[in-house]
Design an enzyme around this catalytic site. Structure first.
Site, short mmCIF file in Angstrom:
data_model
loop_
_atom_site.label_atom_id
_atom_site.label_comp_id
_atom_site.label_asym_id
_atom_site.label_seq_id
_atom_site.Cartn_x
_atom_site.Cartn_y
_atom_site.Cartn_z
N ARG A 1 29.50 35.80 33.43
CA ARG A 1 29.13 37.16 32.98
C ARG A 1 27.69 37.12 32.50
O ARG A 1 27.09 36.05 32.43
CB ARG A 1 30.02 37.56 31.81
CG ARG A 1 29.94 36.50 30.72
CD ARG A 1 30.59 36.89 29.43
NE ARG A 1 30.97 35.72 28.65
CZ ARG A 1 30.18 35.02 27.86
NH1 ARG A 1 28.91 35.34 27.71
NH2 ARG A 1 30.63 33.95 27.21
N ILE B 1 29.82 14.24 22.60
CA ILE B 1 28.43 13.82 22.65
C ILE B 1 27.84 14.00 21.25
O ILE B 1 27.90 15.09 20.68
CB ILE B 1 27.61 14.67 23.68
CG1 ILE B 1 28.33 14.72 25.04
CG2 ILE B 1 26.18 14.17 23.80
CD1 ILE B 1 28.25 13.50 25.88
N GLU C 1 26.33 25.98 31.66
CA GLU C 1 26.02 25.35 30.37
C GLU C 1 26.09 23.82 30.45
O GLU C 1 26.99 23.26 31.09
CB GLU C 1 27.01 25.84 29.30
CG GLU C 1 26.91 27.34 29.08
CD GLU C 1 27.67 27.82 27.84
OE1 GLU C 1 27.25 28.82 27.27
OE2 GLU C 1 28.69 27.20 27.47
N LYS D 1 38.29 25.74 32.57
CA LYS D 1 37.27 24.70 32.40
C LYS D 1 37.64 23.39 33.08
O LYS D 1 36.76 22.62 33.47
CB LYS D 1 37.04 24.46 30.91
CG LYS D 1 36.44 25.66 30.20
CD LYS D 1 36.06 25.24 28.81
CE LYS D 1 35.64 26.42 27.98
NZ LYS D 1 35.10 25.98 26.70
N GLU E 1 37.26 15.37 26.31
CA GLU E 1 35.90 14.96 26.69
C GLU E 1 35.37 14.01 25.64
O GLU E 1 35.76 14.09 24.48
CB GLU E 1 34.96 16.19 26.69
CG GLU E 1 34.92 16.97 27.96
CD GLU E 1 33.96 18.17 27.88
OE1 GLU E 1 33.27 18.35 26.84
OE2 GLU E 1 33.91 18.92 28.84
N GLY F 1 34.03 29.20 21.13
CA GLY F 1 34.18 28.09 20.20
C GLY F 1 35.62 27.85 19.74
O GLY F 1 35.87 27.02 18.88
#
Ligand code: ADP
Length: 447
Positions: free
Chosen positions: A292, A203, A275, A116, A200, A165
């Site tokens: 995928r 949000i 995403e 990521k 990050e 998650g």
């Protein structure tokens, strides 16, 4: 086109791939573990090969056993489905070395996008907005604290190798940030053997919106619009819909264009999902790429009328996508409810067991993707999802009405499932008024 492929997966997605292959005239070999012996979908494949005991490490993640099965059955390609080896670049590499086509992206793009931190960098280079955060991996606490104070709390610590998650922790101040870093890193190390973490901005009250993309070997890259997956529990999706009910046409176009930019920058092949998080002011931020096919792909299939699994197979077989972006349109509204063998009242704890009564819903606009049948046993070894209930109707109101009606018809007894939780969500005024965000279940639903 392939004449015979192997399906390295189980359950509903194995069945979904068998169905696509049958319609394309492709022979199928499905591998299974001892725990899945006796499953009806195995009879629908041309061949079924047992590859080991129930434990995933010994069967569905057992690369030598899967490759041996592929060689014995003499297949030309392997479809990994989702989960298990679907995002394992090492497995894709082994397939390539053995002269077997991996139905998915090249291992190089999988490796890059699967990390990521590297994916964030790539998105930035493609001029796609990413969530404000660290440039790369975060190594020490002081660096994290400095950055968190600069971008402002709350922040989220995430695992570079994360998925499902896991390896994610929210922090609201310097003290909780120290804890978040330790726990996220330890969880990621245990789950992915890679404790690399990054930071990050968290949000607040975002919607999760993702774009379906498909690319062929010649570089034709098309999007199939977006899915809204904001109804989540523990950062895992429960209900998905397409189109996203709060997007205006302009933002939708910008979002889909941004997804294509990321995919083109990665020189990607086959199916991907890009995403994003959408904040209250309709700003969107890239979070990750899933390399995928996704669980929730049917909602896209219903609104676009395109069979994404067939497209994965033809693209991997070397055919170009014979479509232009303007040929891809969407009509109506599709919603998917994940039916999991879980007890919502016990924080969605898995609830395996024998299914004594199983009655499927039907009627206009209803699709059910499931490998389950009356008398089947849901074992504790794998993911608890046992069925996907999808509806497609001209409007969102009609789709919700049909979904509620179908959920009422669906009988799975005596195990506990997510059906009552889905019914509650679909009747909730906030869901009906499009006022949900990713924290909706935790904050507003009493189960
Ligand atoms: P995974 O790969 O484990 O699924 P994702 O990066 O896709 O992880 O994030 C999963 C979910 O976690 C998102 O849909 C969202 O609900 C939440 N999430 C992730 N990043 C953020 C963020 N920066 N701010 C708020 N929520 C986030």
């Amino acid at each position: 086109m392939f004449s015979k492929i192997l399906i390295a997966n189980r359950g509903e997605i194995a069945l979904r791939i068998i169905r696509a292959c049958r319609e394309l005239g492709i022979g199928t070999v499905v591998v299974y573990s001892e725990a899945d012996k006796g499953s009806y979908y195995l009879e629908l494949a041309d061949e079924a090969i047992c590859i080991g005991p129930a434990k995933p490490a010994l069967s569905y993640l057992n690369i030598p056993a899967i490759i041996s099965a592929a060689e014995v059955a003499d297949v030309e390609a392997i479809h990994p489905g989702y989960g298990f080896l679907a995002e394992n670049a090492h497995f894709a590499e082994i397939c390539r070395d053995c002269g077997i086509v991996f139905i998915g992206p090249r291992p190089e793009s999988m490796k890059m996008l699967g990390d990521k931190v590297a994916a964030r960098k790539l998105a930035k280079e493609a001029h796609v907005p990413v969530v404000p955060g660290s440039e790369g991996q975060i190594k020490d606490e002081n660096e994290a604290i400095k950055l968190a104070n600069k971008i402002g709390y709350p922040v989220i610590v995430k695992a570079a190798a994360g998925g499902g998650g896991r390896g994610m922790r929210v922090a609201h101040n310097d003290i909780t940030l120290r804890n978040a870093m330790a726990t996220a890193s330890a969880e990621a190390e245990a789950a992915f053997k890679d404790g690399t973490i990054y930071l990050e901005k968290y949000i607040v009250e975002p919607r999760h919106v993702e774009v379906q993309v498909m690319a062929d070997k010649a570089g034709n890259t098309l999007h199939f619009f977006e899915r809204d997956c904001s109804i989540q529990r523990r950062h895992q999706k429960l209900i998905e819909e397409s189109p996203c009910p709060v997007l205006d046409e302009h933002t939708r176009e910008e979002l889909c264009k941004a997804a294509l930019k990321v995919i083109k920058e990665a020189k990607y092949e086959n199916a991907a999902t890009v995403e994003f998080l959408l904040d209250k002011n309709k700003n969107f931020y890239f979070i990750e790429v899933n390399t995928r096919i996704q669980v929730e792909h049917p909602v896209t299939e219903m609104v676009t009328g395109r069979d994404l699994i067939k497209m994965q197979l033809t693209v991997a077989g070397g055919q170009n996508i014979n479509l232009k972006q303007r040929d891809i349109t969407h009509t109506g509204v599709a919603i998917e409810c994940r039916i999991n063998a879980e007890d919502p009242a016990r924080n969605f704890a898995p609830n395996p067991g024998k299914i004594e009564r199983f009655i499927l819903p039907g009627g206009m606009g209803v699709r059910v993707d499931t490998h389950i049948f009356q008398g089947a046993t849901v074992t504790p070894y794998y993911d608890s999802m046992i069925a996907k209930l999808i509806v497609h109707r001209p409007t969102r109101d009609e789709a919700i009405t049909t979904m509620k009606r179908a959920l009422r018809e669906f009988k799975i007894e005596p195990i506990k499932t997510t059906i009552p939780a889905c019914e509650k969500i679909l009747s909730h005024s906030m869901y009906l008024q499009n006022k949900v965000d990713t924290s909706f279940i935790e904050q507003h639903l009493t189960l």
